[in-house]
Design an enzyme around this catalytic site. Structure first.
Site, PDB file in Angstrom:
ATOM      1  N   CYS A  53     -12.032  46.292  50.100  1.00  0.00           N
ATOM      2  CA  CYS A  53     -13.180  47.191  50.243  1.00  0.00           C
ATOM      3  C   CYS A  53     -14.274  46.553  51.109  1.00  0.00           C
ATOM      4  O   CYS A  53     -14.926  45.588  50.697  1.00  0.00           O
ATOM      5  CB  CYS A  53     -13.713  47.519  48.850  1.00  0.00           C
ATOM      6  SG  CYS A  53     -15.283  48.369  48.822  1.00  0.00           S
ATOM      7  N   CYS A  56     -17.692  46.472  49.532  1.00  0.00           N
ATOM      8  CA  CYS A  56     -17.733  45.441  48.483  1.00  0.00           C
ATOM      9  C   CYS A  56     -17.997  44.069  49.102  1.00  0.00           C
ATOM     10  O   CYS A  56     -18.767  43.274  48.558  1.00  0.00           O
ATOM     11  CB  CYS A  56     -16.419  45.401  47.705  1.00  0.00           C
ATOM     12  SG  CYS A  56     -16.021  46.917  46.822  1.00  0.00           S
TER      13      CYS A  56
END
Length: 128
Positions: A53, A56
């Site tokens: 991600c 993230c």
């Protein structure tokens, strides 16, 4: 270190040096997560994330800086949603990064999306 003491200052049993409170995020599995969340005497911020991600990865430096900033006042956990999907499912995580603040084992705040460390600090410090 026992969960209830993660935010405490301690002393080394051997050399008696002062040991500061935890100042970095802890990567947790479901067992460690449950133990910390149920026993922590301070608020707990959980960063639900995954290695693939990009947002993230963008949030990670802010999460790490926050952990240093709030050492002794709160604990920061990181839960990998790929390794532990059942843990993410408990909180109905549908998008990551996703942040959850818990006090005494109870959710007091939850939000998806990248956030600054100042914003995360406000989530932790808001009165219940």
């Amino acid at each position: 270190m026992p969960a209830e003491h993660l935010a405490d200052t301690g002393r080394c049993g051997s050399c008696k040096a002062v040991l500061p409170p935890l100042a970095e995020p802890i990567d947790v599995d479901p067992v460690a997560f449950d133990g910390i969340v149920q026993n922590a005497r301070v608020p707990v911020l959980v960063d639900f994330w995954a290695s693939w991600c990009a947002p993230c990865r963008m949030a990670a430096p802010e999460v790490e800086a926050l952990a240093r900033d709030i050492a002794g006042k709160a604990v920061v956990l990181r839960a990998d949603t790929e390794k532990y999907p059942d843990l993410a499912a408990r909180f109905r995580i549908q998008g990551i990064p996703h942040f959850v603040v818990l006090r005494s084992g109870q959710v007091v705040f939850q939000r998806a999306g990248v956030a600054s460390r100042d914003e995360m600090r406000r989530w932790i410090e808001q009165p219940t």
